[in-house]
Write a protein that holds these residues in place. Structure first.
Motif, short mmCIF file in Angstrom:
data_model
loop_
_atom_site.label_atom_id
_atom_site.label_comp_id
_atom_site.label_asym_id
_atom_site.label_seq_id
_atom_site.Cartn_x
_atom_site.Cartn_y
_atom_site.Cartn_z
N MET A 1 1.03 -1.05 -0.05
CA MET A 1 0.08 -0.02 -0.03
C MET A 1 0.89 1.24 -0.02
N LEU A 2 0.76 2.00 -1.10
CA LEU A 2 1.67 3.28 -1.12
C LEU A 2 0.67 4.45 -0.39
N VAL A 3 1.42 5.26 0.56
CA VAL A 3 0.78 6.32 1.10
C VAL A 3 1.79 7.58 1.28
N SER A 4 1.10 8.61 1.42
CA SER A 4 1.76 9.96 1.38
C SER A 4 2.88 9.88 2.55
N ILE A 5 3.49 11.02 2.63
CA ILE A 5 4.76 10.98 3.68
C ILE A 5 3.97 11.49 5.14
N GLN A 25 20.00 9.36 5.00
CA GLN A 25 20.90 8.51 5.54
C GLN A 25 21.06 6.91 5.22
N GLY A 26 20.24 6.56 4.41
CA GLY A 26 19.95 5.28 3.85
C GLY A 26 19.48 4.39 4.66
N LYS A 27 18.83 4.61 5.82
CA LYS A 27 18.03 4.00 6.86
C LYS A 27 16.85 3.28 6.20
N ILE A 28 16.24 3.95 5.27
CA ILE A 28 15.00 3.56 4.40
C ILE A 28 15.56 3.63 3.08
N GLU A 29 14.89 3.02 2.16
CA GLU A 29 15.02 2.91 0.74
C GLU A 29 14.28 4.21 0.29
N ALA A 30 14.82 4.62 -0.90
CA ALA A 30 14.09 5.81 -1.56
C ALA A 30 12.65 5.37 -1.75
N PRO A 31 11.52 6.30 -1.57
CA PRO A 31 10.37 5.97 -1.71
C PRO A 31 9.95 6.10 -3.38
N TYR A 41 5.22 6.10 0.00
CA TYR A 41 5.91 5.10 0.98
C TYR A 41 5.02 3.82 0.81
N ASP A 42 5.68 2.85 0.75
CA ASP A 42 5.16 1.30 0.88
C ASP A 42 5.25 0.77 2.44
N LEU A 43 4.00 0.91 2.97
CA LEU A 43 4.00 0.62 4.42
C LEU A 43 4.60 -0.48 4.69
N ALA A 44 4.50 -1.50 3.78
CA ALA A 44 4.82 -2.84 4.09
C ALA A 44 6.41 -3.03 4.51
#
Length: 206
Positions: A1-5, A25-31, A41-44
């Protein structure tokens, strides 16, 4: 599921700028991005960050502050706004009130608020305006909130004041603090100077 920031940040109990920082910082992949450049963003893929989310059983704290006892009426209005807003959202809450300068870091209510945040029992902090917390240094408290997974809700965050308004408010606040100290010296000259500074600050205030 893709959601807004905004939705992603609310799901994790952090602020949108935190997600942007984690991305850099690379902690999460680029949305993913919409054609208009909006983040999605992919909540999963963010579920592993769920511990940052404020648990529903943690308390919502409403924090209200005015600078002087002469502003008690404003404190009542401020509290009413916070309570109405929280009730409309279905949030059980506790209220912490302070009467003291936004430059004073030793107010009883502020100390109580910080202690409760650090204890881990607070899930949400609600303010009417950002400067109700502190005139300077509120970002330090917000950093604590982020560390302990506390969601910060500022009801009137979109009401941005101008540079001139902020400067005038800061000058009045500083003059008020120093007036209290200098009046104690019983110097008539000191009193005249501080009264004049306060008048000038109020003249430039919108």
């Amino acid at each position: 599921m893709l959601v807004s920031i905004r939705v992603a940040a609310e799901e994790l109990g952090v602020r949108p700028e935190t997600l942007r920082r984690w991305e850099s910082q690379g902690k999460i992949e680029a949305p993913e991005r919409t054609p208009g450049g909006k983040r999605r963003y992919d909540l999963a893929k963010l579920r592993h960050l769920a511990p940052h989310k404020a648990p529903s059983e943690r308390v919502t704290i409403l924090y209200a502050r005015v600078s002087t006892n002469g502003q008690r009426d404003d404190l009542v209005r401020q509290r009413a706004l916070l309570e109405t807003f929280s009730s409309a959202n279905g949030w059980p809450y506790e209220v912490i009130e302070d009467v003291g300068s936004g430059l004073n870091y030793h107010k009883r209510g502020l100390k109580q608020l910080i202690a409760q945040i650090c204890s881990g029992r607070v899930g949400r902090l609600v303010l009417s305006h950002k400067d109700r917390l502190l005139r300077f240094g509120s970002e330090l408290v917000f950093s604590l909130c982020e560390h302990f997974g506390v969601e910060v809700v500022i009801i009137n965050a979109s009401e941005n004041s101008t540079f001139e308004e902020d400067l005038a408010s800061d000058v009045i606040e500083i003059v008020t603090v120093f007036s209290a100290r200098l009046y104690g010296s019983r110097s008539h000259k000191n009193k005249q100077v501080m009264d004049r500074l306060r008048e000038v600050a109020k003249e430039v205030s919108p």
